[in-house]
Enzyme design. Structure first.
Site, PDB file in Angstrom:
ATOM      1  N   ASP A 160       1.386  -6.420 -21.208  1.00  0.00           N
ATOM      2  CA  ASP A 160       2.039  -5.266 -21.852  1.00  0.00           C
ATOM      3  C   ASP A 160       1.859  -5.348 -23.368  1.00  0.00           C
ATOM      4  O   ASP A 160       1.612  -4.344 -24.041  1.00  0.00           O
ATOM      5  CB  ASP A 160       3.526  -5.257 -21.499  1.00  0.00           C
ATOM      6  CG  ASP A 160       3.742  -5.392 -20.002  1.00  0.00           C
ATOM      7  OD1 ASP A 160       3.445  -4.441 -19.283  1.00  0.00           O
ATOM      8  OD2 ASP A 160       4.169  -6.477 -19.558  1.00  0.00           O
ATOM      9  N   HIS A 188       9.087  -6.754 -17.186  1.00  0.00           N
ATOM     10  CA  HIS A 188       7.734  -6.243 -16.940  1.00  0.00           C
ATOM     11  C   HIS A 188       7.873  -5.119 -15.902  1.00  0.00           C
ATOM     12  O   HIS A 188       7.578  -5.293 -14.715  1.00  0.00           O
ATOM     13  CB  HIS A 188       6.819  -7.365 -16.427  1.00  0.00           C
ATOM     14  CG  HIS A 188       5.476  -6.851 -15.998  1.00  0.00           C
ATOM     15  ND1 HIS A 188       4.574  -6.306 -16.878  1.00  0.00           N
ATOM     16  CD2 HIS A 188       4.889  -6.776 -14.775  1.00  0.00           C
ATOM     17  CE1 HIS A 188       3.500  -5.916 -16.217  1.00  0.00           C
ATOM     18  NE2 HIS A 188       3.671  -6.190 -14.940  1.00  0.00           N
TER      19      HIS A 188
HETATM   20  N1  LIG Z   1       2.733  -9.511 -14.598  1.00  0.00           N
HETATM   21  C1  LIG Z   1       1.679  -8.722 -14.722  1.00  0.00           C
HETATM   22  O1  LIG Z   1       1.345  -8.313 -15.836  1.00  0.00           O
HETATM   23  C2  LIG Z   1       0.887  -8.292 -13.540  1.00  0.00           C
HETATM   24  C3  LIG Z   1       1.252  -8.638 -12.252  1.00  0.00           C
HETATM   25  N2  LIG Z   1       0.519  -8.257 -11.164  1.00  0.00           N
HETATM   26  C4  LIG Z   1       0.961  -8.744  -9.850  1.00  0.00           C
HETATM   27  O2  LIG Z   1       0.163  -9.873  -9.476  1.00  0.00           O
HETATM   28  C5  LIG Z   1       0.180 -10.022  -8.060  1.00  0.00           C
HETATM   29  C6  LIG Z   1      -1.234 -10.224  -7.521  1.00  0.00           C
HETATM   30  O3  LIG Z   1      -2.008  -9.071  -7.717  1.00  0.00           O
HETATM   31  P1  LIG Z   1      -3.465  -8.938  -7.085  1.00  0.00           P
HETATM   32  O4  LIG Z   1      -4.274 -10.156  -7.340  1.00  0.00           O
HETATM   33  O5  LIG Z   1      -3.982  -7.630  -7.509  1.00  0.00           O
HETATM   34  O6  LIG Z   1      -3.109  -8.862  -5.531  1.00  0.00           O
HETATM   35  P2  LIG Z   1      -4.037  -9.207  -4.299  1.00  0.00           P
HETATM   36  O7  LIG Z   1      -3.375  -8.656  -3.088  1.00  0.00           O
HETATM   37  O8  LIG Z   1      -5.448  -8.836  -4.560  1.00  0.00           O
HETATM   38  O9  LIG Z   1      -3.974 -10.808  -4.256  1.00  0.00           O
HETATM   39  C7  LIG Z   1      -2.803 -11.492  -3.981  1.00  0.00           C
HETATM   40  C8  LIG Z   1      -3.178 -12.737  -3.186  1.00  0.00           C
HETATM   41  O10 LIG Z   1      -1.989 -13.474  -2.942  1.00  0.00           O
HETATM   42  C9  LIG Z   1      -2.112 -14.021  -1.652  1.00  0.00           C
HETATM   43  N3  LIG Z   1      -0.816 -14.448  -1.156  1.00  0.00           N
HETATM   44  C10 LIG Z   1       0.144 -13.724  -0.509  1.00  0.00           C
HETATM   45  N4  LIG Z   1       1.180 -14.520  -0.188  1.00  0.00           N
HETATM   46  C11 LIG Z   1       0.899 -15.749  -0.690  1.00  0.00           C
HETATM   47  C12 LIG Z   1       1.586 -16.981  -0.663  1.00  0.00           C
HETATM   48  N5  LIG Z   1       2.762 -17.125  -0.062  1.00  0.00           N
HETATM   49  N6  LIG Z   1       0.994 -18.042  -1.277  1.00  0.00           N
HETATM   50  C13 LIG Z   1      -0.203 -17.929  -1.850  1.00  0.00           C
HETATM   51  N7  LIG Z   1      -0.916 -16.790  -1.882  1.00  0.00           N
HETATM   52  C14 LIG Z   1      -0.368 -15.721  -1.305  1.00  0.00           C
HETATM   53  C15 LIG Z   1      -2.765 -12.916  -0.829  1.00  0.00           C
HETATM   54  O11 LIG Z   1      -3.346 -13.426   0.361  1.00  0.00           O
HETATM   55  C16 LIG Z   1      -3.814 -12.434  -1.821  1.00  0.00           C
HETATM   56  O12 LIG Z   1      -5.043 -13.127  -1.693  1.00  0.00           O
HETATM   57  C17 LIG Z   1       0.873  -8.768  -7.527  1.00  0.00           C
HETATM   58  O13 LIG Z   1       2.233  -9.077  -7.243  1.00  0.00           O
HETATM   59  C18 LIG Z   1       0.756  -7.796  -8.682  1.00  0.00           C
HETATM   60  O14 LIG Z   1       1.746  -6.806  -8.627  1.00  0.00           O
HETATM   61  C19 LIG Z   1      -0.602  -7.504 -11.314  1.00  0.00           C
HETATM   62  C20 LIG Z   1      -1.025  -7.121 -12.567  1.00  0.00           C
HETATM   63  C21 LIG Z   1      -0.299  -7.460 -13.747  1.00  0.00           C
HETATM   64  O1  LIG Z   2       1.630  -2.148 -12.209  1.00  0.00           O
HETATM   65  C1  LIG Z   2       1.485  -3.012 -11.335  1.00  0.00           C
HETATM   66  O2  LIG Z   2       2.029  -3.025 -10.229  1.00  0.00           O
HETATM   67  C2  LIG Z   2       0.623  -4.175 -11.692  1.00  0.00           C
HETATM   68  C3  LIG Z   2       1.154  -4.646 -12.961  1.00  0.00           C
HETATM   69  O3  LIG Z   2       2.175  -5.309 -13.006  1.00  0.00           O
HETATM   70  C4  LIG Z   2       0.563  -4.104 -14.181  1.00  0.00           C
HETATM   71  O4  LIG Z   2      -0.558  -3.594 -14.153  1.00  0.00           O
HETATM   72  O5  LIG Z   2       1.221  -4.206 -15.204  1.00  0.00           O
END
Ligand SMILES: NC(=O)C1=CN([C@@H]2O[C@H](COP(=O)(O)OP(=O)(O)OC[C@H]3O[C@@H](n4cnc5c(N)ncnc54)[C@H](O)[C@@H]3O)[C@@H](O)[C@H]2O)C=CC1
Ligand SMILES: O=C([O-])CC(=O)C(=O)O
Length: 344
Positions: A160, A188
């Site tokens: 952010d 967030h």
């Molecule tokens: N804080 C931030 O700025 C941001 C946070 N996010 C969050 O990050 C997370 C991951 O996003 P993506 O990689 O796009 O999702 P994704 O679905 O592509 O990957 C998530 C992975 O976590 C795995 N997973 C699920 N349960 C698990 C467990 N108990 N232990 C280990 N691995 C597990 C899944 O199998 C998958 O491979 C989401 O919750 C998303 O909302 C995404 C973008 C920014």
């Molecule tokens: O918006 C979402 O769910 C993924 C995320 O946290 C971001 O892009 O900031």
């Protein structure tokens, strides 16, 4: 003399952020170009084959700094002796959802992984929670891993922060590297408060207030805030997937600055536990402006802002900011209660 390798855990490593993040770590983007690393990658059994594919690609990329890869679906093996843990594993939100809508699925993961980290990670392991709802997952991890110092558990709001830098750079027409000291306060989520009251642009050796360069308070207090708050949703709408490369890059920025320090006169935003600074309820994981030295973050206090500011008026937290900071704190308090209700 060559440094000893640092063990870095990435959970959810077979997912889309994981796929962007692990090569960055292996290339030295997170810990520096002279720091060898051993990657620990965790995912769940249905993703085991894909995880193994990521491991094969890491071998194929022949990264000189990469001294080993542990790819596993066993949380104990994944957490053993890690110095840094980047917790990405979980479920991303889809179009039309708020981040807290993925709460019930994700907080239980953070409760169970808290104990594995507490028991098996290296002493003083630094933890960054990325998975949403990031602040509340970090809070649950902190509460269920009481022997990990509170200072070592953080969540990602650097994305952010970087989004806010990007928007200001486009609006003012300067390089993003010339903009600094924006602040993301709070959650967030769409209640976060992106604040440019103390932000500056360094141009031709002089530091100028973003407020006076933009010279449009209505935009700064309206559209700008909204764009940053809603940027995650805009990316989901455009990509049909949530942000991945920018999330991975920002996670590297977060850990790099935490471990190696923030540049003099610059602060960054990190979700950290509140000690009551700025009247934010103590114990919440709330995004504050921080500086980092010797591997420790410190919340920037108002007096520091006043001293460091060269030419900018209005440094106190004004009424507009106060309201926004309180609203996002309230949401975090509600999320905490919701998280506990999901766990019971
Ligand atoms: N804080 C931030 O700025 C941001 C946070 N996010 C969050 O990050 C997370 C991951 O996003 P993506 O990689 O796009 O999702 P994704 O679905 O592509 O990957 C998530 C992975 O976590 C795995 N997973 C699920 N349960 C698990 C467990 N108990 N232990 C280990 N691995 C597990 C899944 O199998 C998958 O491979 C989401 O919750 C998303 O909302 C995404 C973008 C920014
Ligand atoms: O918006 C979402 O769910 C993924 C995320 O946290 C971001 O892009 O900031």
């Amino acid at each position: 003399m060559a440094k000893d390798p640092v063990r870095v855990l990435v959970t959810g490593a077979a997912g889309q952020i994981g796929y962007a993040l692990v090569p960055m770590i292996a290339r030295g983007v997170m810990l520096g170009p002279d720091q060898p690393v051993i990657l620990h990658m965790l995912d769940i059994p249905p993703a085991a084959e894909a995880l193994n594919g990521v491991k094969m690609e890491l071998v194929d990329a022949a990264f000189p700094l990469l001294k080993g890869v542990v790819a596993t679906t066993d949380v104990v093996e994944a957490c053993t002796n890690v110095n840094i843990a980047v917790m990405v594993g979980g479920f991303p939100r889809k179009e039309g959802m708020e981040r807290k809508d993925v709460m019930s699925k994700n907080v239980s993961i953070y409760k169970s992984q808290a104990s594995a980290l507490e028991k098996h990670a290296a002493a003083n392991c630094k933890v960054l929670v990325v998975a949403n709802p990031a602040n509340t997952n970090a809070l649950i991890l902190k509460e269920f891993a009481p022997s990990i110092p509170e200072k070592n558990i953080t969540c990602l709001t650097r994305l952010d922060h970087n989004r806010a830098l990007g928007q200001i750079s486009e609006r003012v027409g300067v390089q993003v590297s010339e903009v600094k000291n924006v602040i993301i306060w709070g959650n967030h989520s769409s209640t976060q408060y992106p604040d440019v009251s103390h932000a500056t642009v360094i141009s031709e050796g002089a530091e100028k207030a973003v407020k006076s360069l933009v010279s449009d308070d209505e935009w700064l207090k309206g559209e700008f805030i909204k764009i940053v708050q809603q940027r995650g949703a805009a990316i989901i709408k455009a990509r049909k997937l949530s942000s991945a490369l920018s999330a991975a890059s920002s996670a590297c920025d977060h850990i790099r600055d935490w471990v190696l320090g923030t540049p003099e006169g610059t602060w960054v935003s990190m979700g950290v536990y509140s000690d009551g600074s700025y009247n934010v309820p103590a114990g919440l994981i709330y995004s504050f402006p921080v500086t980092c030295r010797n591997g420790e973050w410190t919340i920037v206090q108002a007096t520091y802002m006043i001293k460091s500011r060269v030419s900018l008026p209005g440094l106190e937290i004004d009424e507009f900011s106060r309201k926004k900071m309180d609203a996002t704190a309230e949401e975090l308090t509600e999320e905490k209660a919701l998280a506990y209700s999901c766990l019971s």
